[in-house]
Scaffold this active site. Structure first.
Site, short mmCIF file in Angstrom:
data_model
loop_
_atom_site.label_atom_id
_atom_site.label_comp_id
_atom_site.label_asym_id
_atom_site.label_seq_id
_atom_site.Cartn_x
_atom_site.Cartn_y
_atom_site.Cartn_z
N CYS A 116 0.59 -1.20 0.17
CA CYS A 116 0.00 0.09 0.12
C CYS A 116 0.76 1.37 0.01
O CYS A 116 0.33 2.30 -0.19
CB CYS A 116 -0.89 0.03 1.23
SG CYS A 116 -2.01 -1.18 1.19
N HIS A 256 -2.63 7.56 3.78
CA HIS A 256 -3.02 6.38 3.15
C HIS A 256 -4.52 6.13 3.40
O HIS A 256 -4.89 6.28 4.62
CB HIS A 256 -2.15 5.10 3.40
CG HIS A 256 -2.92 3.60 3.08
ND1 HIS A 256 -3.12 3.63 1.57
CD2 HIS A 256 -2.97 2.54 3.58
CE1 HIS A 256 -3.59 2.41 1.49
NE2 HIS A 256 -3.67 1.66 2.61
N ASN A 285 -10.11 0.80 0.72
CA ASN A 285 -8.61 0.63 0.49
C ASN A 285 -8.27 0.14 -0.78
O ASN A 285 -8.24 -0.89 -1.13
CB ASN A 285 -7.97 -0.06 1.67
CG ASN A 285 -6.81 -0.13 1.67
OD1 ASN A 285 -5.90 0.19 0.80
ND2 ASN A 285 -5.99 -0.77 2.65
N1 COA Z 1 -18.61 -8.00 9.79
C1 COA Z 1 -19.19 -8.40 11.11
N2 COA Z 1 -18.36 -8.76 11.85
C2 COA Z 1 -17.06 -8.78 11.56
C3 COA Z 1 -16.55 -8.54 10.41
C4 COA Z 1 -17.23 -8.13 9.38
N3 COA Z 1 -17.07 -7.85 8.14
N4 COA Z 1 -15.04 -8.80 10.43
C5 COA Z 1 -14.78 -9.07 11.43
N5 COA Z 1 -16.00 -9.40 12.45
C6 COA Z 1 -15.90 -9.67 13.59
C7 COA Z 1 -14.83 -10.58 14.17
O1 COA Z 1 -15.04 -12.04 13.77
C8 COA Z 1 -15.02 -10.32 15.51
O2 COA Z 1 -15.83 -11.07 16.24
P1 COA Z 1 -15.41 -12.05 17.45
O3 COA Z 1 -15.20 -10.71 18.77
O4 COA Z 1 -16.78 -12.98 17.79
O5 COA Z 1 -14.31 -12.73 17.35
C9 COA Z 1 -15.22 -8.82 15.71
O6 COA Z 1 -15.88 -8.60 14.26
C10 COA Z 1 -14.42 -7.71 16.25
O7 COA Z 1 -13.16 -8.06 15.31
P2 COA Z 1 -11.90 -7.27 15.36
O8 COA Z 1 -10.96 -7.75 14.46
O9 COA Z 1 -11.66 -6.83 16.78
O10 COA Z 1 -12.48 -5.84 14.76
P3 COA Z 1 -11.87 -4.56 14.70
O11 COA Z 1 -12.32 -3.58 15.57
O12 COA Z 1 -10.18 -4.68 14.92
O13 COA Z 1 -11.86 -4.02 13.37
C11 COA Z 1 -10.87 -4.03 11.17
C12 COA Z 1 -11.39 -4.85 12.32
C13 COA Z 1 -10.18 -4.85 10.02
C14 COA Z 1 -11.69 -3.40 10.43
C15 COA Z 1 -9.59 -3.32 11.70
O14 COA Z 1 -8.69 -4.22 12.73
C16 COA Z 1 -8.69 -2.51 10.73
O15 COA Z 1 -9.05 -1.85 10.01
N6 COA Z 1 -7.26 -2.94 10.55
C17 COA Z 1 -6.30 -2.35 9.83
C18 COA Z 1 -6.49 -2.93 8.48
C19 COA Z 1 -5.95 -2.32 7.41
O16 COA Z 1 -5.99 -1.14 7.51
N7 COA Z 1 -5.17 -2.94 6.52
C20 COA Z 1 -4.51 -2.56 5.37
C21 COA Z 1 -3.44 -1.65 5.84
S1 COA Z 1 -2.42 -0.98 4.34
#
Ligand code: COA
Length: 330
Positions: A116, A256, A285
């Protein structure tokens, strides 16, 4: 050779495919909801390329717009760098396909892999090439067809990405300071947190590899989130110090576009929420294309104007990160 040549951005362009995939649409793909996606990411929709559109097709559309904006012909380009993690093929480079499509017959071309962070890395390399006198004019592109490399059964990743491309034309000269010093960094010890593990020489294509879905992007979302906030904030502080400017001097910060909560966390750390640019709601993204599309939108929409100081910052797999400062000269 003059090592102090000014390098300016003389044109920008961007392109997203026609098809829009909303959060509501995703509700019928995986178990998720519009509310969950929007509240966790700030995303409302993303664009998805047609089956017959590859990264070079998206990149060429953006490039043509950038050339029109720059008012130069394709034959004036000396160098094309395409940043992408979703190339048309392993080789030849996507940049060579772009060259052919836009008719940049005098350019030499290659791809750059920094996930990215790729567009800012490519801009940094092209700037150096121009500053040292090796080339006069470079076309830098970030282009991604992320939809090909996403596991559409994994709700933790498939909701986050979109397809698109952005481009910038860099040239020697121009008014003001142009593209100023950058601050770049990488940490290969954290590569496993965001990667597409299968399909390369480490884990070659095989039925087993595909059955295990190793050819799709894998991510530890929470870890990536934390590192993205820290690294982009630090890179911005470092690059401002290097260039002898403070946050008050900066008209616009363009980070980003990975997640609005990452962007908000950076804004808060730096105290610059009023000048932080975001369009993650519209495109999700788009990896290396995200910064390029955001820069083009900020320029065309009048958010950044001639004489403004703009700070760009990126974060991506590797991990890779970086920031630079541009005195906008258009
Ligand atoms: N819809 C509904 N629930 C979802 C889901 C979706 N699309 N994706 C994950 N969940 C669930 C998970 O299974 C988890 O459930 P559990 O608690 O029963 O295990 C719960 O939601 C929370 O998941 P978590 O990973 O703690 O969520 P989060 O608040 O960290 O948000 C992201 C997840 C991916 C949005 C976040 O971590 C993020 O944006 N990370 C950075 C990703 C990124 O930017 N990557 C590229 C960088 S260049």
């Amino acid at each position: 050779m003059d090592s102090k040549r000014t390098v300016s951005i003389i044109g920008t362009g961007s392109y997203v495919p026609e098809k829009v995939l909303t959060n509501k649409d995703l509700e019928s793909v995986v178990e998720t909801s519009d509310e969950w996606i929007y509240s966790r990411t700030g995303m409302r929709e993303r664009h998805i390329a047609a089956e017959d559109q590859a990264a070079s097709d998206l990149g060429s559309e953006a490039a043509i717009k950038a050339l029109v904006d720059a008012r130069i012909g394709a034959e004036e380009i000396d160098l094309i760098i395409v940043a992408t993690l979703s190339p048309d093929m392993f080789f030849p480079s996507t940049a060579c396909f772009v060259q052919e499509k836009i008719g940049a017959k005098n350019a030499f071309c290659y791809d750059l892999g920094a996930a990215c962070s790729g567009f800012l890395y490519a801009m940094d390399v092209a700037k150096s090439q121009i500053a040292c006198g090796a080339v006069e004019t470079a076309l830098v592109i970030g282009s991604e067809k992320m939809s090909t490399f996403i596991d559409w059964e994994d709700r933790g990743t498939c909701i986050l990405f979109g397809d698109g491309a952005g481009a910038a034309v860099l040239q020697a000269g121009g008014e003001g300071r142009g593209i100023m010093e950058s601050s770049m960094g990488s940490d290969g010890s954290l590569a496993h947190l965001l990667a597409t593990p299968g399909g390369g020489s480490r884990n070659p294509i095989s039925h087993e590899m595909i059955d295990q879905k190793q050819h799709f992007l894998k991510m530890e979302g929470r870890d990536v989130f934390k590192h993205a906030v820290v690294r982009m904030s630090e890179a911005v502080l470092d690059v401002m110090e290097k260039n002898g400017i403070s946050a008050d001097d900066v008209s616009c910060f363009i980070p980003h576009q990975a997640n609005i909560r990452i962007i908000d966390a950076i804004s808060k750390r730096l105290g610059v929420a009023d000048r932080m640019f975001s369009n993650v709601d519209k495109y999700a993204n788009t990896s290396s294309a995200a910064l390029a599309i955001a820069l083009d939108e900020a320029a065309r929409g009048g958010t950044i104007k001639k004489g403004d100081l703009v700070v760009l910052t990126v974060f991506g797999g590797g991990f890779t990160w970086g920031a630079n400062v541009i005195e906008w000269g258009k």
